[in-house]
Design an enzyme around this catalytic site. Sequence first.
Site, mmCIF file in Angstrom:
data_model
loop_
_atom_site.group_PDB
_atom_site.id
_atom_site.type_symbol
_atom_site.label_atom_id
_atom_site.label_comp_id
_atom_site.label_asym_id
_atom_site.label_seq_id
_atom_site.Cartn_x
_atom_site.Cartn_y
_atom_site.Cartn_z
ATOM 1 N N GLU A 97 0.853 -1.194 0.000
ATOM 2 C CA GLU A 97 0.000 0.000 0.000
ATOM 3 C C GLU A 97 0.889 1.244 0.000
ATOM 4 O O GLU A 97 1.807 1.353 0.816
ATOM 5 C CB GLU A 97 -0.899 -0.013 1.235
ATOM 6 C CG GLU A 97 -1.892 1.118 1.317
ATOM 7 C CD GLU A 97 -2.693 1.098 2.605
ATOM 8 O OE1 GLU A 97 -3.273 2.154 2.936
ATOM 9 O OE2 GLU A 97 -2.734 0.049 3.288
ATOM 10 N N ASP A 118 -5.114 9.793 9.516
ATOM 11 C CA ASP A 118 -3.770 9.382 9.900
ATOM 12 C C ASP A 118 -3.268 10.105 11.143
ATOM 13 O O ASP A 118 -3.562 11.278 11.361
ATOM 14 C CB ASP A 118 -2.803 9.627 8.740
ATOM 15 C CG ASP A 118 -3.080 8.699 7.578
ATOM 16 O OD1 ASP A 118 -2.943 7.483 7.761
ATOM 17 O OD2 ASP A 118 -3.458 9.193 6.494
#
Length: 262
Positions: A49, A60
């Site tokens: 990824e 995040d």
Amino acid sequence: MSRIDEVFLKLKKEKGKALIPFVVGGYPSLEACERLILGLDQNGADLIEIGIPYSDPLADGPTIQKAYEVALSGGVNLDDILNMAERLKGKIDAPIILMTYYNVVLTFGEEHFATQAAAAGVSGVIIPDLPVEEASAWIDVSKKSGLDTIFLASPTSSEDRLKLISKASSGFIYALSLTGVTGARRDLSSDLGSFLSRLKEATRKPVAVGFGISSPDNAKEAASFSDGVIVGSALVDLIDHSGIEYDKIYGFIKAMKAAIGG
């Protein structure tokens, strides 16, 4: 059958689990990132990824946010990531998945993004801030380009929503080990097993667990409930603190793969 489907089918036959490392595209530099991806493929990664640097990465935590900032300050953009993916075609076995925020896709144009990603050899896309209920246009263009779209399932998702996510997802379903943002944790949630049992009841598609996977021990625990694990912040943090000691990074990946089997 997509390349991602083929990976999970092969692992199922071998009674193995998928290891999916996450790297930030262009971090710590484009050259180093490309070398890292080549090494990850050779040392146990089943899929890889790549996060596209973005200025407001809401899903995040601090580790990945910092890496995005470094990449952006170095001038890394979407075209750079796509060009890197194209250079990697034929050099790695692991399918590439792009993780990006919807504004990046929208700015680039959904159809243009999908066709360019597919042409570069990308196999799938994760868009964490695109709700499945609003994703029909993207799903249509991604299918036409041969891209899998991986949706995120949360422990707080209802059974009806898990079924909707299962129907819309292709390749696999990204199961969040906990609510909140990305980041390495010492221990996984005690409710992870029950959540993944609920998700497995809603789908026959592969399920990979991410958010908080930081060690071989909790990777093994997550893999016992799922078809694979995603290792993000712990790997990005190691890249940062090791000063790009490639052998140390690859050793970590080997240990994670050994822990989950396959």
